[in-house]
Enzyme design. Structure first.
Site, short mmCIF file in Angstrom:
data_model
loop_
_atom_site.label_atom_id
_atom_site.label_comp_id
_atom_site.label_asym_id
_atom_site.label_seq_id
_atom_site.Cartn_x
_atom_site.Cartn_y
_atom_site.Cartn_z
N SER A 99 0.89 -1.21 0.12
CA SER A 99 -0.13 -0.08 -0.06
C SER A 99 0.79 1.38 0.07
O SER A 99 0.61 2.07 -0.89
CB SER A 99 -1.12 0.04 1.12
OG SER A 99 -1.83 -1.14 1.08
N ASP A 142 3.25 2.99 16.80
CA ASP A 142 1.98 2.23 16.89
C ASP A 142 0.97 2.70 15.93
O ASP A 142 0.48 3.90 16.12
CB ASP A 142 1.69 1.85 18.08
CG ASP A 142 0.42 1.15 18.46
OD1 ASP A 142 0.55 0.05 18.06
OD2 ASP A 142 -0.86 1.93 18.49
N ASP A 163 -5.26 -1.53 8.08
CA ASP A 163 -5.09 -2.90 7.71
C ASP A 163 -4.17 -3.64 8.69
O ASP A 163 -3.09 -3.89 8.48
CB ASP A 163 -4.63 -3.14 6.38
CG ASP A 163 -4.25 -4.67 5.95
OD1 ASP A 163 -5.00 -5.40 6.51
OD2 ASP A 163 -3.66 -4.87 5.03
#
Length: 275
Positions: A99, A142, A163
């Site tokens: 991506s 994160d 995702d």
């Protein structure tokens, strides 16, 4: 986190996710004002299909490889294949762009990618694979925390791609709650949320949770490559679009039956809903 997307790069789930991602990016580019893309779990960026992981688990052979030489795929799929081919200039399928790599090919000078990857090895590979330019930002952080820290973006328009690896058993619920919080800060953004299609009840509950937290419009596309009655087993994938771009539903309605037939040898199917 032990998940490595290299074992799954280019599979049927990537086909669906990345075809939708490119449509969303094209839609954002129709306006001159800049946009931002936040990729919460970016991975390493580029995947070597001749590498050890891809050879040990060659899921791409039942994914992008099945479409590679298709003569006249639907426009959504053709656009996706053109983007993947730009990373394989000689025409042979050797490299699969994740991506963040696909996003970088679509950025204009004032558009920005914020790619987050916490795993040290994957983060290092991501830095190597993406172009070194000011509007490509790679964060070792994160992804869930990034939704709080990086939204809303200064550009005020954009796409959030979510995702996660789904290693934790409650990651669907974690995702739904995180999206709910993000919507309070960036309610008009487009959200592309990929989920494994294992248990229909869990997906429906997660979608209901997001609606309860403020999602006004959700377009959901499911693509399965085995019987969807095998609950608890990965039989396909689902993407949920919050604030979907105009025209995506029609494009998916044309592409999904094609993908269901082209990417499977046995039982397959698709479903498209919007509310």
């Amino acid at each position: 986190m032990n998940y490595r997307h290299a074992f799954h790069a280019g599979n049927h789930a990537d086909v669906l996710k990345h075809a939708v991602l490119l449509f969303c990016l094209d839609s954002l580019k129709r306006k001159e004002t800049p946009f931002a893309v936040l990729d919460t779990h970016a991975g390493r960026g580029l995947y070597d299909l001749a590498g050890d992981e891809a050879q040990r688990s060659p899921e791409w052979q039942d994914g992008v490889s099945r479409l590679w030489s298709w003569p006249e795929p639907p426009p959504l799929v053709a656009r996706y294949l053109d983007a993947v081919r730009s990373f394989n200039q000689d025409g042979a399928l050797r490299t699969y762009p994740g991506s963040p790599a696909l996003v970088t090919t679509q950025l204009r000078a004032d558009d920005v990618l914020m790619a987050c990857e916490l795993h040290p090895e994957e983060h290092a590979a991501l830095r190597r694979s993406l172009p070194r330019q000011a509007n490509v930002q790679v964060h070792a952080r994160d992804g869930w925390e990034a939704l709080s820290a990086l939204l809303p973006p200064p550009q005020r328009r954009g796409l959030v791609l979510i995702d996660p690896p789904y290693e934790a058993p409650d990651e669907l619920n974690i995702s739904a709650r995180a999206i709910g919080g993000a919507l309070k800060r960036f309610g008009h953004g487009t959200y592309l949320w990929w989920r494994p299609l294992k248990d229909e009840r869990l997906l429906t509950a997660a979608d209901d949770e997001v609606r309860a937290q403020g999602a006004k419009e959700i377009l959901r596309a499911d693509l399965w490559t085995a019987s969807p009655t095998r609950e608890g087993r990965l039989v396909g994938s689902s993407v949920a679009l919050i604030n979907p771009p105009f025209g995506l539903k029609a494009a998916l309605h044309q592409a999904l039956p094609f993908l269901a037939e082209a990417l499977t040898k046995g039982q397959s199917g698709w479903r498209l809903s919007q509310n």
